[in-house]
Enzyme design. Structure first.
Site, PDB file in Angstrom:
ATOM      1  N   SER A  12      -1.787   2.664  14.786  1.00  0.00           N
ATOM      2  CA  SER A  12      -0.437   2.919  13.940  1.00  0.00           C
ATOM      3  C   SER A  12       0.270   4.363  13.893  1.00  0.00           C
ATOM      4  CB  SER A  12      -1.591   3.796  12.406  1.00  0.00           C
ATOM      5  OG  SER A  12      -0.875   3.387  11.644  1.00  0.00           O
ATOM      6  N   ASN A  14       2.035   4.717  11.535  1.00  0.00           N
ATOM      7  CA  ASN A  14       2.368   5.094   9.772  1.00  0.00           C
ATOM      8  C   ASN A  14       1.585   6.751   9.480  1.00  0.00           C
ATOM      9  OD1 ASN A  14       1.528   5.968   7.215  1.00  0.00           O
ATOM     10  ND2 ASN A  14       1.667   3.750   6.685  1.00  0.00           N
ATOM     11  N   LYS A  17      -1.564   7.439   8.081  1.00  0.00           N
ATOM     12  CA  LYS A  17      -2.914   7.031   8.063  1.00  0.00           C
ATOM     13  C   LYS A  17      -3.450   7.952   8.889  1.00  0.00           C
ATOM     14  CE  LYS A  17      -2.014   2.492   7.070  1.00  0.00           C
ATOM     15  NZ  LYS A  17      -2.492   0.757   7.737  1.00  0.00           N
ATOM     16  N   ASP A  71      -6.856  -1.929   9.310  1.00  0.00           N
ATOM     17  CA  ASP A  71      -5.659  -2.252   7.672  1.00  0.00           C
ATOM     18  C   ASP A  71      -6.212  -2.199   6.719  1.00  0.00           C
ATOM     19  OD1 ASP A  71      -3.469  -4.406   8.196  1.00  0.00           O
ATOM     20  OD2 ASP A  71      -4.781  -5.653   6.960  1.00  0.00           O
ATOM     21  N   PHE A 150       1.274   8.902   0.199  1.00  0.00           N
ATOM     22  CA  PHE A 150       2.432   7.758   1.054  1.00  0.00           C
ATOM     23  C   PHE A 150       1.775   6.375  -0.100  1.00  0.00           C
ATOM     24  CE2 PHE A 150       0.357   5.215   3.160  1.00  0.00           C
ATOM     25  CZ  PHE A 150      -0.839   5.836   3.747  1.00  0.00           C
ATOM     26  N   HIS A 178      -9.872   5.097  -0.099  1.00  0.00           N
ATOM     27  CA  HIS A 178     -10.851   3.361   1.058  1.00  0.00           C
ATOM     28  C   HIS A 178     -10.741   3.853   2.095  1.00  0.00           C
ATOM     29  CE1 HIS A 178      -6.292   3.332   0.022  1.00  0.00           C
ATOM     30  NE2 HIS A 178      -6.247   3.213   1.049  1.00  0.00           N
ATOM     31  N   ARG A 179      -9.430   5.042   2.899  1.00  0.00           N
ATOM     32  CA  ARG A 179      -9.900   4.778   4.332  1.00  0.00           C
ATOM     33  C   ARG A 179     -11.485   5.798   4.510  1.00  0.00           C
ATOM     34  NH1 ARG A 179      -5.422   3.671   4.504  1.00  0.00           N
ATOM     35  NH2 ARG A 179      -4.633   5.955   3.571  1.00  0.00           N
TER      36      ARG A 179
END
Ligand code: IMP
Length: 197
Positions: A12, A14, A17, A71, A150, A178-179
């Site tokens: 990633s 990002n 993340k 994702d 973010f 969620h992650r």
């Protein structure tokens, strides 16, 4: 029994993340590497998991190392699950994505939504080692609140907390998000993979 350090690429660019993964993986015997610049990956899957697999396999093959991909995205019930897998493509930057979401929700009373994260760890040769999926339920607020995080964090209030992700500390978001949930489901598999005889 001794743990051996292994190179692991976070698939990633990002930064939000990547920071989350650095903290989840700090107890594992891994040397974390960044995804190479300039690698174009066509995320043409039809689900979060398909896209996570595509990214993990592409980066593992390119770097010849294990690659962990996420994702993720926001699914809003009144919008039929949109923006979903198109969360990052919904508008050109975070501010515009949030504005678009808030204006599309104006006609609806139901503001329930969830974030979903699919994680996939792959090794070179397109071998999927482990994968998992986590969800966090909540509501879309009427206005952005908070300075942290973010993406859609300022407009996503986590169910039962009264706080948006952007109003939480990093630790709280990692615990409830969620992650974090997807990562805790991946952890037993990671523990097995990293055990070296
Ligand atoms: P991906 O990089 O293709 O997985 O795109 C995910 C997109 O979903 C990001 O660009 C964000 O817009 C959004 N997103 C995913 N996870 C989060 C999060 O934890 N907070 C806020 N937005 C997120």
């Amino acid at each position: 029994m001794k743990d051996k350090q292994r190179d692991l690429v976070i698939a990633s660019h990002n930064l939000g993340k990547v920071k989350e993964f650095e903290s989840y993986l700090c107890g594992f015997p891994v040397r974390l590497l960044s995804q190479p610049n300039g690698l174009h990956i066509d995320e043409n899957g039809s689900s979060f998991m398909e896209n996570a697999r595509i990214k993990a396999i592409a980066v593992a093959n390119e770097t010849d190392a294990w690659a962990l991909a996420d994702d993720s995205g926001l699914c809003v019930n009144s919008l039929g699950g949109a923006p979903g897998i198109y969360s990052s493509r919904y508008a050109k930057n975070d501010k515009d994505r949030i504005n678009r979401l808030l204006s599309e929700l104006v006609p609806f009373d139901d503001r329930t939504a969830y974030f979903s994260s699919a994680l996939c760890l792959a090794s070179p040769g397109a071998k999927i080692l482990i994968e998992s999926e986590g969800r966090c339920e909540g509501l879309i607020t009427h206005f952005p609140r908070g300075e942290g995080g973010f993406g859609y964090d300022p407009v996503f209030e986590v169910y039962g907390t009264g706080l948006t992700f952007a109003e939480m500390s990093r630790t709280e978001k990692q615990f409830l998000g969620h992650r974090g949930i997807a990562f805790s489901l991946l952890e037993p598999g990671l523990n097995k993979l990293f055990k070296v005889d």
